[in-house]
Enzyme design. Structure first.
Site, short mmCIF file in Angstrom:
data_model
loop_
_atom_site.label_atom_id
_atom_site.label_comp_id
_atom_site.label_asym_id
_atom_site.label_seq_id
_atom_site.Cartn_x
_atom_site.Cartn_y
_atom_site.Cartn_z
N VAL A 168 1.26 -1.01 -0.51
CA VAL A 168 0.16 0.02 0.05
C VAL A 168 0.73 1.07 0.07
O VAL A 168 1.76 1.26 0.51
CB VAL A 168 -0.63 -0.59 1.00
CG1 VAL A 168 -1.75 1.77 1.17
CG2 VAL A 168 -1.69 -1.34 1.30
N GLY B 295 4.63 4.36 3.42
CA GLY B 295 3.37 2.61 2.35
C GLY B 295 4.55 1.32 3.63
O GLY B 295 4.64 1.88 4.29
N LYS B 296 3.25 0.54 2.38
CA LYS B 296 3.79 -0.42 3.48
C LYS B 296 3.39 -1.87 3.33
O LYS B 296 2.52 -1.44 1.71
CB LYS B 296 2.80 -0.31 5.33
CG LYS B 296 3.41 -1.63 6.73
CD LYS B 296 4.66 -0.19 7.19
CE LYS B 296 4.83 -1.73 7.90
NZ LYS B 296 6.07 -0.96 9.14
N GLY B 297 4.16 -2.72 4.15
CA GLY B 297 3.89 -3.95 2.80
C GLY B 297 3.29 -5.30 3.66
O GLY B 297 3.97 -5.08 5.00
N ASP C 6 10.35 -4.96 8.87
CA ASP C 6 9.10 -4.79 9.95
C ASP C 6 8.74 -6.50 11.00
O ASP C 6 9.45 -6.98 10.65
CB ASP C 6 7.59 -4.74 9.36
CG ASP C 6 6.30 -4.10 10.01
OD1 ASP C 6 6.50 -3.17 10.90
OD2 ASP C 6 5.69 -4.80 10.68
#
Ligand code: NAD
Length: 433
Positions: free
Chosen positions: A73, A118-120, A159
């Site tokens: 995202v 962002g992040k995944g 993460d």
């Protein structure tokens, strides 16, 4: 807020599962009355720019095919390329990734690094995979999100349950797919691959720096301060180690396998050695003298000065907030405190140093790593740590001053600072076409 049901996580840890995206939006909406952000800009801030869902098939070692679901995202890129970690966890959902991408957006703005958020993540329990399966999963996930990521587009990082090794596989996969070396496509990789010395410790170091800054403002000497840390992974273990080095007494620690209480203070170096060689790198079975086992729920309510939640979201909720006895909560994790819990803690006089400030050390150091990759010019670790400390101190100063000036909580102050910076960039860019 959506209450999705009752779960049992790590003993009695969490009784309610909160939708993190709704929680992030709820926090965002609280800022609105304190800012003059125009309606149209506000509409942009309340939506992620892009959300990609991918299927990630892998061949297991026994030859069977299994398919996992992954996400990337990009919440907002007004201030720069998107930046945010990749999480491998069975509870990963699109809403969780959207929330984390949103928090990254405000966080990068709070510490004023030139990134969007962002992040995944992949919905998978990596403990169920062998190392070679994990590598295939990482490489296939990278290939699936490859159209979105890039040195100037979107830069992942570690993460929960991802580390330097996973980042190395991403760099290699992206290099093979694109036909060129792209060390700057991720941060948090091994130093031999272009990683920054100090990045692994950076989030915990930032937590330590803001904890010291807040204690100083409260007139509390760090020597002998009692600290409990929930989550003993990258963030929690390093924060514990660095705070212990500063003279704090770490009296409570926990991870997914359980928690421990040592009223006289743990020998953190001994705990770190234990975890290094224990199965799954877990605390389970840590039986040094004078150590009492506690549930994660009990850990959160230990009689301590500082509580550092450094595991997952929604750990301190309306149900257990009143049990918290700490004077200060420093949020190492993203989203560990729900808005309802925030209110209860505020009424009880607990000072919360919010995630988008407290755990920003990781992204600050990621920014340094990215700069070094782009310039092909590595820095000394000492320089990295010193610059990291300076940025964290500046951000704490700004958030603290804004909180005092407007008579609002540190969370609200950090959100006002971050959201106004993002809104300014959105406004200046205008709307394409
Ligand atoms: P990690 O995988 O290294 O460690 C997570 C730790 O939490 C592990 O010790 C795990 O056992 C523990 N844990 C998981 N579920 C738990 C539960 N139900 N109860 C108690 N402990 C539990 O992950 P990390 O990188 O340390 O990330 C932790 C938090 O910090 C996450 O919220 C992450 O988004 C946030 N964060 C990480 C970074 C970073 O640089 N790694 C940066 C900013 C924020």
């Amino acid at each position: 807020m959506t209450i999705r049901g009752v779960t049992q996580a790590a003993g009695d840890l969490a009784d309610v599962q909160v939708n993190p995206y709704e929680m992030m939006l709820q926090q965002l909406d609280m800022v609105r009355e304190y800012t003059g952000i125009p309606d149209g800009v506000w509409k942009i801030l309340r939506q992620p720019e892009r959300a990609l869902e991918v299927s990630v098939p892998i061949v297991r070692d026994d030859g069977e095919i299994e398919v996992f679901t992954g996400y990337r995202v990009q919440y907002n890129s007004a201030r720069g390329p998107c930046k945010g970690g990749i999480r491998f966890h069975p509870d990963v959902t699109e809403d969780e990734v959207k929330a984390l991408a949103g928090w990254m957006t405000w966080k990068c703005a709070v510490v004023n690094v030139p990134y969007g958020g962002g992040k995944g993540g992949v919905s998978v329990d990596p403990a169920r995979l062998t190392r070679s399966e994990l590598e295939r999963l990482t490489r296939r996930y990278t290939a699936m999100i490859y159209p979105l990521i890039g040195v100037r587009k979107d830069i992942p990082a570690p993460d929960v349950n991802t580390n330097a090794e996973v980042m190395n596989w991403i760099v290699d996969t992206a290099g093979v797919l694109g036909g060129e070396a792209v060390p700057g496509i991720v941060t948090g990789k091994a130093i031999e691959m272009g990683g920054a010395a100090g990045r692994r410790e950076a989030t915990g170091r930032g937590v330590m720096v803001v904890t010291l800054g807040v204690l100083e403002r409260l007139g509390i000497d760090v020597g002998g301060v009692r600290v409990a840390v929930q989550g003993f992974g990258n963030v929690g273990s390093i924060a514990a180690q660095l705070l212990a080095e500063q003279g704090a007494s770490i009296v409570g620690i926990s991870d997914i396998s359980g928690g421990y209480h040592c009223p006289t203070g743990f020998d953190i170096e001994d705990v770190l050695q234990y975890v290094k060689s224990s199965p799954g790198h877990l605390l389970a079975g840590y039986d040094a003298r004078g150590v009492e086992e506690v549930t994660n729920g009990e850990l959160l309510s230990l009689d301590v000065d500082v509580l550092i939640p450094a595991a997952l979201e929604a750990q301190i909720t309306a149900r257990n907030a009143a049990d918290v006895r700490a004077r200060v909560i420093v949020e190492g994790a993203n989203g560990p405190t729900t808005p309802e819990a925030d209110l209860i803690l505020g009424e009880n006089g607990v000072l919360i140093v919010p995630d988008i400030l407290a755990n920003a050390g990781g992204v600050v150091c990621s920014y340094f790593e990215w700069v070094q990759n782009i310039q092909c010019f590595p820095w000394e670790e000492e320089q990295t740590n010193q610059r990291l400390g300076a940025i964290m101190v500046r951000a704490l100063d700004e958030v603290w001053a804004l909180g005092q000036g407007r008579a609002v909580s540190l969370r609200l102050a950090a959100f006002i600072l971050g959201v106004e910076r993002v809104a300014a960039a959105v406004r200046m860019r205008g709307v394409f076409p």
